[in-house]
Design an enzyme around this catalytic site. Sequence first.
Site, PDB file in Angstrom:
ATOM      1  N   CYS A 130     145.716  36.635  -0.188  1.00 55.68           N
ATOM      2  CA  CYS A 130     145.578  37.467   0.999  1.00 55.68           C
ATOM      3  C   CYS A 130     144.421  36.974   1.879  1.00 55.68           C
ATOM      4  CB  CYS A 130     145.396  38.937   0.612  1.00 55.68           C
ATOM      5  SG  CYS A 130     145.739  40.087   1.967  1.00 55.68           S
ATOM      6  N   ASP A 199     140.593  46.338  -1.981  1.00 60.63           N
ATOM      7  CA  ASP A 199     140.730  47.518  -1.111  1.00 60.63           C
ATOM      8  C   ASP A 199     140.060  48.715  -1.748  1.00 60.63           C
ATOM      9  OD1 ASP A 199     143.054  45.705  -0.210  1.00 60.63           O
ATOM     10  OD2 ASP A 199     142.768  47.206   1.367  1.00 60.63           O
TER      11      ASP A 199
END
Length: 316
Positions: A130, A199
């Site tokens: 990512c 996250d």
Amino acid sequence: MEERVHAAVRDTADEIDTMEIRGAATIAEAAAHALRRQATASDADTPEAFKSELRAAARTLYETRPTAVSLPNALRYVLRGMSNTTVEGLRQNVVESADEFCDRLERAQADLGQVGANRLRDGDTIMTHCHSTDALACVEAAVKQGKHIEAIVKETRPRNQGHITAQELHEMGVPVTLVVDSAARRYLNDVDHVLVGADAVAADGSVINKIGTSGLAVNARDRGTPIMVAAQTLKLHPDTLTGHTVDIEMRDTEEILDADTLAELGNPTVRNPAFDVTPPRYVDAIVTERGQFPPESIVILMRELFGEGTTEPWAE
Ligand code: RUB
């Protein structure tokens, strides 16, 4: 309630929802800016009306994406600054706490980068998944220390955030090899560190990050490659201290294939989870601005920062 929310806040919420603004730290920063905007534009005539507007704005931002805890942590930080008893005083409170929040975020990322850079040696190759600004801060600091770093970058389907990572690493002068996600195991033999962001980090040290992180970590452990998670303390999830689990966002299936292709395939069920959970046993170090921690010890830092838990960002 919606009409009291400033258009700029709604625009930010839309941009988070559609991922024009994405990545946990960037979402948090945008949310703090949006609350600041709500405060400066407000024409509320009582302190109660002002506070209620700010809470409505916070809720609009909160309801965009559920997984990155940096978002409620940012909202909470800014709203907690509201201590004054006049509208002008409250406006000042919000402006100051939003600015302070953004300064702290930037400093935390720079400090974390130094900690992460110390784990990287001259000549190391990293593998990324990512796009994480916290993870890239480690590489940037290592490069500034004069270390030569190379990177194998996973594409990260379906949205290809690996392309952003490849571009930013290239701008730092890091040679990049881009691979499809399923080639990761093949290339782990050439890698010294898997380096990802988060996250959210749960109290037990589990890491919630882009879907595919857990598979990568299991493969890396199998190959004996260390797994480093770069996550400033903004990513620590206070609710997990009291047993709550982290909500994993399910995204639109159109990110994977369009309606025509879906029909051609006989309309199979398609699932598109945005994140997954990597258990602590597959993580070697969580790198924060407060130093690096084995995942099992992160709970000590969480207790120090949050006590035993928190309330909703807009709680009175
Ligand atoms: C982004 C992602 C990132 C973390 C950390 O997912 O999983 O690794 O958010 O990023 P998405 P940062 O693209 O779905 O938002 O270190 O920049 O906070």
